[in-house]
Design an enzyme around this catalytic site. Sequence first.
Site, PDB file in Angstrom:
ATOM      1  N   ASP A  64      -3.473  -6.300   4.179  1.00 21.78           N
ATOM      2  CA  ASP A  64      -2.651  -5.233   4.362  1.00 21.78           C
ATOM      3  C   ASP A  64      -1.064  -5.628   4.388  1.00 21.78           C
ATOM      4  OD1 ASP A  64      -2.129  -2.739   4.976  1.00 21.78           O
ATOM      5  OD2 ASP A  64      -3.861  -2.639   6.504  1.00 21.78           O
ATOM      6  N   ASP A 103      -2.091   5.798   2.268  1.00 21.34           N
ATOM      7  CA  ASP A 103      -3.610   6.125   2.426  1.00 21.34           C
ATOM      8  C   ASP A 103      -4.162   7.150   1.926  1.00 21.34           C
ATOM      9  OD1 ASP A 103      -3.239   3.413   3.794  1.00 21.34           O
ATOM     10  OD2 ASP A 103      -4.175   4.204   5.384  1.00 21.34           O
TER      11      ASP A 103
HETATM   12  C1  GAL Z   1      -3.685   0.562   6.410  1.00 18.29           C
HETATM   13  C2  GAL Z   1      -4.555   0.399   5.103  1.00 18.29           C
HETATM   14  C3  GAL Z   1      -6.046   1.184   5.487  1.00 18.29           C
HETATM   15  C4  GAL Z   1      -6.603   0.498   6.565  1.00 18.29           C
HETATM   16  C5  GAL Z   1      -6.000   0.410   7.897  1.00 18.29           C
HETATM   17  C6  GAL Z   1      -6.382  -0.547   9.063  1.00 18.29           C
HETATM   18  O1  GAL Z   1      -2.642  -0.086   6.191  1.00 18.29           O
HETATM   19  O2  GAL Z   1      -3.835   1.110   4.151  1.00 18.29           O
HETATM   20  O3  GAL Z   1      -6.836   1.163   4.138  1.00 18.29           O
HETATM   21  O4  GAL Z   1      -7.192  -0.682   6.110  1.00 18.29           O
HETATM   22  O5  GAL Z   1      -4.606   0.023   7.455  1.00 18.29           O
HETATM   23  O6  GAL Z   1      -5.660  -0.443  10.083  1.00 18.29           O
END
Ligand code: GAL
Length: 506
Positions: free
Chosen positions: A161, A221
Amino acid sequence: MALQRATIRLAAAVVVALLAPQLPLASAISPQGPGNGLGVTPQMGWDNWNSIACQVDEDVILDNAKKLVDLGLRDLGYKYVILDDCWSSGRSDNGTLLANTTKFPSGMAGLASQIHDMGLKWGMYSSAGKYTCAQYAGSLGFEKQDAQTFADWGVDYLKYDNCYNEGQEGTSKLSYDRYKAMSDALNATGRPIFYSMCNWGTDYPWNFASTIANSWRIAGDIYDSFDRPDPRCPCTTWDCALPGFHCSVMNILNKVASIVDKGRPGGWNDLDALEGPRQIPLIMGNDLTLMDAPSLSILSNPAILAISQDSLGTAAFRVWQKPAYSSQNNTYSADLYTAGETYFWTGRLAGGDQVIAFVNAGAQQQSLSATIDEVFVDYVTTGSSKPSVQTANTWDVYDLWANRMDDATAKTIIDGGIQSLTAPTPSNGTNTTTAAAAAYTPFNVTVTPYADAVKKNDTAVLGVKVATLMAGGSVKADVPSHGVAAFRLRSQKMIPVAGKRKRDEL
Ligand code: GAL
């Protein structure tokens, strides 16, 4: 003629599948990716984030992994089980990442071993930042140590991430260096670990990640909305400094439309997890223990999965985008968000086949059609006034939805597992399996890979012939609201298979 049977509601998973068909590593074109040999076709599996976010523990992961097996999904190719954020309890005194043993009593190596025993692959999550997005320990500055920890635990896949990156973004070089550190560290372990970058499209990873990662997220997301605009996902193209979240399926499809060619064997555009029942590479985001019949039927359709996993490796592209028709106003609105929009996509497949898809994001059913010149637009825009071999040809049109399992069969599998389809009648004589379910043959890629099934004209991957497309003709489909109609076109006579598409656009 209208192809009524070719339509299905809200098959967002499927649209994404269509965006990412692929080519074998033995191609004359060098594969992309970090050199780990993985991602020859887009990854398939399950990630817990979209359904249960931080509510993770060992039982939840194992229950869902078991469902991958019981529902027949593993045998269709969904092999990665990915544990997302919130699994850690920090670092030891010497800086080693620790798993939370209250949530994961077997420890990560123990859990990985149970996953492997099920014939599945084990995926984990970290961030190229000081913390993960949920503020657990991140891997920035700890790349070598963490990569080795993941390898020691038996990890096969890393989702990586972008939170708390200490400002190390804003140019492609800054992002590249930060993500390359983990790519190099993973390779140095000697264990092949699929490397899935999750930097939401920041700094245009499709321009810099193709040699360091197996996939890269192109947008913020996803959430379970087909087309609702949401200011928290502010941009409708990828050229946006703030990727955000609450991105609808159509928002993300509009972003990928101009960069489809960046996805190739070894490195793919990632549109985020599939928004299936809870309402996507094909990573399911729903809680598999709550699977319903229509969702299982959609997710299990080998004819669609064979497009995603096609061996040519050339992504389909969008030919047109038009406003949907509204009978209420008796007009086509110029406002795509009010009226909804419609798309036509086309793409080359191995062996000279072609895939086409009509997408309807409008509020009511649309009759959509494409001419043979639109289907083979790549062949007719090469400057020649002569008709191309493709547009002069006659094609059989196969409906890719026609052979999907019916909901009753899907329900039988959900209730009793995939094995119940072939189970003998119990001694008390009661067998609740329906005739359709008893006649259904589950598809198994370890027995017959998709490419082999396509070559053998297996109807499970071909679908059902519903029309013929001839020179001067067109394909039409009635597509329900929030639906996708998808077809495989196969030439009636052998024609020379077109060479690789010229990639001068890169
Ligand atoms: C976001 C990511 C999500 C998930 C989340 C977890 O940045 O895009 O898919 O992994 O963090 O905190």
